[in-house]
Design a protein around this motif. Structure first.
Motif, PDB file in Angstrom:
ATOM      1  N   THR A  60       0.821  -1.213   0.000  1.00 50.97           N
ATOM      2  CA  THR A  60       0.000   0.000   0.000  1.00 50.97           C
ATOM      3  C   THR A  60       0.856   1.264   0.000  1.00 50.97           C
ATOM      4  OG1 THR A  60      -0.193  -0.052   2.424  1.00 50.97           O
ATOM      5  CG2 THR A  60      -1.934  -1.121   1.151  1.00 50.97           C
ATOM      6  N   SER A  61       2.075   1.183   0.559  1.00 53.05           N
ATOM      7  CA  SER A  61       2.947   2.348   0.605  1.00 53.05           C
ATOM      8  C   SER A  61       3.641   2.607  -0.728  1.00 53.05           C
ATOM      9  CB  SER A  61       4.020   2.159   1.687  1.00 53.05           C
ATOM     10  OG  SER A  61       3.449   2.090   2.970  1.00 53.05           O
ATOM     11  N   LEU A  62       3.980   1.538  -1.441  1.00 54.98           N
ATOM     12  CA  LEU A  62       4.791   1.673  -2.652  1.00 54.98           C
ATOM     13  C   LEU A  62       3.977   1.676  -3.945  1.00 54.98           C
ATOM     14  CD1 LEU A  62       7.706  -0.768  -1.719  1.00 54.98           C
ATOM     15  CD2 LEU A  62       7.773   1.732  -1.726  1.00 54.98           C
ATOM     16  N   LEU A  63       2.792   1.104  -3.910  1.00 58.43           N
ATOM     17  CA  LEU A  63       2.003   0.944  -5.130  1.00 58.43           C
ATOM     18  C   LEU A  63       0.780   1.849  -5.124  1.00 58.43           C
ATOM     19  CD1 LEU A  63       2.073  -2.973  -5.206  1.00 58.43           C
ATOM     20  CD2 LEU A  63       3.622  -1.405  -6.399  1.00 58.43           C
ATOM     21  N   ASP A  64       0.269   2.149  -6.298  1.00 59.83           N
ATOM     22  CA  ASP A  64      -0.902   3.008  -6.437  1.00 59.83           C
ATOM     23  C   ASP A  64      -2.171   2.174  -6.245  1.00 59.83           C
ATOM     24  OD1 ASP A  64      -2.581   5.118  -6.926  1.00 59.83           O
ATOM     25  OD2 ASP A  64      -2.302   5.088  -9.107  1.00 59.83           O
ATOM     26  N   ILE A  65      -2.382   1.739  -4.981  1.00 58.76           N
ATOM     27  CA  ILE A  65      -3.527   0.903  -4.632  1.00 58.76           C
ATOM     28  C   ILE A  65      -4.163   1.435  -3.356  1.00 58.76           C
ATOM     29  CG2 ILE A  65      -2.528  -1.147  -5.714  1.00 58.76           C
ATOM     30  CD1 ILE A  65      -1.806  -2.135  -2.887  1.00 58.76           C
ATOM     31  N   ASP A  83       4.035  -0.318 -11.686  1.00 56.01           N
ATOM     32  CA  ASP A  83       3.584  -0.848 -10.403  1.00 56.01           C
ATOM     33  C   ASP A  83       3.361  -2.355 -10.488  1.00 56.01           C
ATOM     34  OD1 ASP A  83       3.731   1.663  -9.384  1.00 56.01           O
ATOM     35  OD2 ASP A  83       1.662   1.768  -8.681  1.00 56.01           O
ATOM     36  N   GLN A  84       2.920  -2.838 -11.646  1.00 53.50           N
ATOM     37  CA  GLN A  84       2.777  -4.281 -11.815  1.00 53.50           C
ATOM     38  C   GLN A  84       4.138  -4.976 -11.679  1.00 53.50           C
ATOM     39  OE1 GLN A  84       0.536  -5.655 -15.202  1.00 53.50           O
ATOM     40  NE2 GLN A  84      -0.913  -3.956 -15.113  1.00 53.50           N
ATOM     41  N   GLN A  85       5.162  -4.388 -12.260  1.00 51.17           N
ATOM     42  CA  GLN A  85       6.505  -4.962 -12.154  1.00 51.17           C
ATOM     43  C   GLN A  85       6.980  -4.972 -10.706  1.00 51.17           C
ATOM     44  OE1 GLN A  85       9.125  -2.873 -14.845  1.00 51.17           O
ATOM     45  NE2 GLN A  85       7.790  -3.200 -16.607  1.00 51.17           N
ATOM     46  N   LEU A  86       6.728  -3.870  -9.984  1.00 54.58           N
ATOM     47  CA  LEU A  86       7.129  -3.804  -8.586  1.00 54.58           C
ATOM     48  C   LEU A  86       6.322  -4.787  -7.742  1.00 54.58           C
ATOM     49  CD1 LEU A  86       8.766  -2.617  -6.317  1.00 54.58           C
ATOM     50  CD2 LEU A  86       7.214  -0.641  -6.263  1.00 54.58           C
ATOM     51  N   ALA A  87       5.046  -4.946  -8.045  1.00 55.42           N
ATOM     52  CA  ALA A  87       4.207  -5.906  -7.315  1.00 55.42           C
ATOM     53  C   ALA A  87       4.747  -7.322  -7.490  1.00 55.42           C
ATOM     54  CB  ALA A  87       2.762  -5.825  -7.803  1.00 55.42           C
ATOM     55  N   ARG A  88       5.138  -7.671  -8.709  1.00 54.89           N
ATOM     56  CA  ARG A  88       5.701  -9.002  -8.944  1.00 54.89           C
ATOM     57  C   ARG A  88       7.022  -9.178  -8.207  1.00 54.89           C
ATOM     58  NH1 ARG A  88       3.649  -7.841 -14.235  1.00 54.89           N
ATOM     59  NH2 ARG A  88       5.714  -7.272 -14.993  1.00 54.89           N
ATOM     60  N   ALA A  89       7.804  -8.106  -8.127  1.00 55.86           N
ATOM     61  CA  ALA A  89       9.062  -8.177  -7.385  1.00 55.86           C
ATOM     62  C   ALA A  89       8.810  -8.372  -5.891  1.00 55.86           C
ATOM     63  CB  ALA A  89       9.883  -6.907  -7.620  1.00 55.86           C
ATOM     64  N   LEU A  90       7.808  -7.691  -5.351  1.00 55.54           N
ATOM     65  CA  LEU A  90       7.459  -7.862  -3.936  1.00 55.54           C
ATOM     66  C   LEU A  90       6.959  -9.279  -3.674  1.00 55.54           C
ATOM     67  CD1 LEU A  90       5.674  -4.443  -3.338  1.00 55.54           C
ATOM     68  CD2 LEU A  90       7.781  -5.203  -2.214  1.00 55.54           C
ATOM     69  N   ALA A  91       6.170  -9.815  -4.604  1.00 57.56           N
ATOM     70  CA  ALA A  91       5.684 -11.186  -4.452  1.00 57.56           C
ATOM     71  C   ALA A  91       6.845 -12.179  -4.486  1.00 57.56           C
ATOM     72  CB  ALA A  91       4.674 -11.509  -5.551  1.00 57.56           C
ATOM     73  N   ASP A  92       7.790 -11.968  -5.390  1.00 55.00           N
ATOM     74  CA  ASP A  92       8.956 -12.852  -5.479  1.00 55.00           C
ATOM     75  C   ASP A  92       9.808 -12.755  -4.212  1.00 55.00           C
ATOM     76  OD1 ASP A  92       8.156 -13.631  -7.985  1.00 55.00           O
ATOM     77  OD2 ASP A  92       9.555 -12.320  -9.053  1.00 55.00           O
TER      78      ASP A  92
END
Length: 243
Positions: A30-35, A138-147
Motif C-alpha cells: 500500500t505504501s509503494l504501489l498506487d492501490i 507498479d505491476q513490475q514492482l508488485a511481482r518483485a514484492l511477491a517474489d
C-alpha cells in the motif's frame, strides 16, 4: 523501496513471526504501489488457499467472500501461477466476486502469485478504487514484492532443518486466528471499528518490540491492556502529477 526490500529480506532470525511478516508485506504494497488495499493469501502445502493478512476490514471481507465463492482473480492467479489484472466494473467474469468487490468500493484488482520457481505459495491481492488497471511499472514492482516474499519464506526455513515450509504457513494461519480474536475483543471493548482496533494492536507491538501474536494473546487473556489512541497508518506514496 530499498528499505522495503531490506525489511522483507530480514527473516533469518530465531523469533521470526510469519503473520507479522506478511502484514508488513501488505503494508509495503500500500505504501509503494498506487492501490487502496492489499491482502495476502497463502496455502499450506497440500492445503487450501487461506487469507493471512489484509490492510483493512473491507478488503478482508472481500477476500473471504472470494475464497468462500471459490471464484475470482486471486484464486486464478494462484491456480495458474501467473498475474491477473481484472476490471471490477465489468461483470462478465467472476460475477459474484466482482459484484461483492464493487459493492465495497473496489473498481480494479491486480493479483500477483507468491511464487519461487515452480512452487506457488500464495498470492498478493492488490485492490484499487479507480476503474483503471494497475500501471505497468507498479505491476513490475508488485511481482518483485511477491517474489521477495516467496524467497524470504523459503529462506527462513534454513534456521531449523526440522521445520518445514508447510508448518510455517500453518503457524501463520493459527496466529492469524489469535489476531482476529483480539481485533474482535478490542472492537467491542473500546467501541471502535476493526481497522482501528488492529492499528492499535500493531502500534503497541511495534512500540514495545513484541510479536503481534504474543500481544494479541495477552490482550485476549486479560493480562494486557492497550489504551485508546489514534492509530498509525503507513505513509501513502504521493500520486504523481498527470501529464
Amino acid at each position: 523501496m530499498t528499505a522495503a526490500f531490506v525489511d522483507l529480506a530480514d527473516t533469518l532470525v530465531d523469533d521470526f513471526d510469519p503473520v507479522d511478516f506478511l502484514y508488513r508485506v501488505a503494508e509495503h504494497c500500500t505504501s509503494l504501489l498506487d492501490i487502496s488495499d492489499a491482502g495476502v493469501m497463502l496455502a499450506p502445502l497440500g492445503g487450501p488457499l487461506r487469507l493471512v493478512a489484509a490492510t483493512s476490514e473491507r478488503v478482508r471481507l472481500v477476500e473471504l467472500f472470494e475464497l468462500d465463492a471459490a471464484q475470482g482473480p486471486c484464486l486464478a492467479a494462484y491456480q495458474d501461477g501467473v498475474p491477473v489484472s481484472h476490471d471490477l466494473t465489468v461483470s462478465g467474469q467472476w460475477p459474484e466476486f466482482t459484484g461483492r468487490a464493487h459493492k465495497e468500493g473496489y473498481l480494479s484488482v491486480y493479483a500477483a502469485p507468491v511464487r519461487l520457481r515452480e512452487e506457488t505459495l500464495g498470492v498478493l491481492n492488490l485492490f484499487r478504487r479507480i476503474p483503471a488497471p494497475l500501471p505497468e511499472i507498479d505491476q513490475q514492482l508488485a511481482r518483485a514484492l511477491a517474489d521477495a516474499t516467496a524467497i524470504s519464506l523459503f529462506q527462513q526455513t534454513t534456521l531449523d532443518h526440522h521445520r518445514t515450509l508447510s508448518a510455517q504457513l500453518q503457524q501463520a494461519l493459527t496466529t492469524r486466528s489469535i489476531v482476529e480474536q483480539c481485533k474482535g475483543f478490542l472492537t467491542a471493548r473500546q467501541h471502535t471499528d476493526p481497522d482501528t482496533a488492529f492499528q492499535r494492536l500493531r502500534t503497541y507491538a511495534r512500540h514495545h518490540q513484541r510479536r503481534i501474536a504474543d500481544v494479541a494473546a495477552d490482550i485476549v487473556a486479560g493480562t494486557l491492556t492497550v489504551e485508546d489512541g489514534p492509530p498509525q497508518r503507513p505513509a501513502k506514496r504521493p500520486t504523481p502529477p498527470v501529464g
